[in-house]
Write a protein that holds these residues in place. Structure first.
Motif, PDB file in Angstrom:
ATOM      1  N   UNK A  19       0.800  -1.222   0.000  1.00 33.72           N
ATOM      2  CA  UNK A  19       0.000   0.000   0.000  1.00 33.72           C
ATOM      3  C   UNK A  19       0.834   1.275   0.000  1.00 33.72           C
ATOM      4  N   UNK A  20       2.105   1.181  -0.233  1.00 34.84           N
ATOM      5  CA  UNK A  20       2.921   2.383  -0.177  1.00 34.84           C
ATOM      6  C   UNK A  20       4.182   2.290  -1.013  1.00 34.84           C
ATOM      7  N   UNK A  21       5.169   3.051  -0.613  1.00 35.62           N
ATOM      8  CA  UNK A  21       6.402   3.178  -1.376  1.00 35.62           C
ATOM      9  C   UNK A  21       7.303   1.950  -1.304  1.00 35.62           C
ATOM     10  N   UNK A  22       7.048   1.059  -0.348  1.00 35.05           N
ATOM     11  CA  UNK A  22       7.823  -0.181  -0.286  1.00 35.05           C
ATOM     12  C   UNK A  22       7.701  -0.962  -1.589  1.00 35.05           C
ATOM     13  N   UNK A  23       6.503  -1.045  -2.115  1.00 33.26           N
ATOM     14  CA  UNK A  23       6.283  -1.746  -3.381  1.00 33.26           C
ATOM     15  C   UNK A  23       6.918  -1.032  -4.556  1.00 33.26           C
ATOM     16  N   UNK A  24       6.938   0.283  -4.484  1.00 28.14           N
ATOM     17  CA  UNK A  24       7.582   1.061  -5.551  1.00 28.14           C
ATOM     18  C   UNK A  24       9.085   0.819  -5.538  1.00 28.14           C
ATOM     19  N   UNK A  25       9.670   0.783  -4.344  1.00 28.82           N
ATOM     20  CA  UNK A  25      11.100   0.496  -4.228  1.00 28.82           C
ATOM     21  C   UNK A  25      11.404  -0.910  -4.762  1.00 28.82           C
ATOM     22  N   UNK A  26      10.565  -1.873  -4.447  1.00 30.35           N
ATOM     23  CA  UNK A  26      10.723  -3.241  -4.935  1.00 30.35           C
ATOM     24  C   UNK A  26      10.682  -3.264  -6.460  1.00 30.35           C
ATOM     25  N   UNK A  27       9.749  -2.509  -7.024  1.00 25.74           N
ATOM     26  CA  UNK A  27       9.631  -2.414  -8.482  1.00 25.74           C
ATOM     27  C   UNK A  27      10.906  -1.852  -9.093  1.00 25.74           C
ATOM     28  N   UNK A  75       5.711  -9.257  -6.168  1.00 24.36           N
ATOM     29  CA  UNK A  75       6.058  -9.800  -4.854  1.00 24.36           C
ATOM     30  C   UNK A  75       4.945 -10.639  -4.235  1.00 24.36           C
ATOM     31  N   UNK A  76       5.304 -11.822  -3.778  1.00 24.72           N
ATOM     32  CA  UNK A  76       4.415 -12.746  -3.067  1.00 24.72           C
ATOM     33  C   UNK A  76       3.287 -13.299  -3.933  1.00 24.72           C
TER      34      UNK A  76
END
Length: 156
Positions: free
Chosen positions: A131-139, A152-153
């Protein structure tokens, strides 16, 4: 189409508008990038706002303002990007990689300013993966090697 994009549309009308916009994009048939001035016209001659690419471009710019305005994987641009990465892995068609890069470029170039100005939602939980920037960083890490990128997952 341009005028309709200025109004709140019900689900059925929005689906019709999106279908028409897709049709318009698909039928850019001239090597110059121009659009036919009317259905079935094969002459690539008219480039005025009312006949050709300039008017279509303005309509597509207006449509782009409806782009998902969140950053996360679950409800945002980052998650949408993984669709293009999956299609790229499946087909090896660079068009999908190009589209994924366009989404990532939009986030990289505009995300911070759009979030701080309130034009983009930073996520219900701004640093969480989904729901936040963690996923953007992963991308962004995945974009370093798009052939191995996986949502992810979800994609194992």
């Amino acid at each position: 189409m341009h005028v309709l994009l200025h109004f709140k549309l019900n689900k059925e009308d929005a689906t019709d508008v999106k279908g028409t916009l897709r049709y318009m994009i698909k039928n850019c048939c001239f090597p110059s990038g121009n659009y036919p001035s009317s259905e079935g016209n094969s002459r690539d001659k008219l480039v005025q706002w009312c006949h050709g690419a300039p008017g279509v471009a303005m309509t597509l710019c207006k449509a782009a303002q409806g782009l998902v305005r969140k950053v996360g994987l679950c409800h945002g641009i980052s998650g949408n990007t993984y669709t293009f990465l999956a299609l790229y892995r499946l087909t090896k068609d660079k068009l999908y990689l190009h589209r994924a890069k366009a989404f990532v470029g939009f986030l990289y170039g505009n995300g911070r300013s759009l979030i701080s100005s309130g034009q983009m939602h930073g996520g219900d939980h701004p640093y969480y993966l989904f729901e936040g920037l963690g996923g953007t960083a992963y991308l962004w890490f995945d974009m370093a090697n798009p052939d191995d990128a996986r949502f992810p997952s979800f994609e194992l």
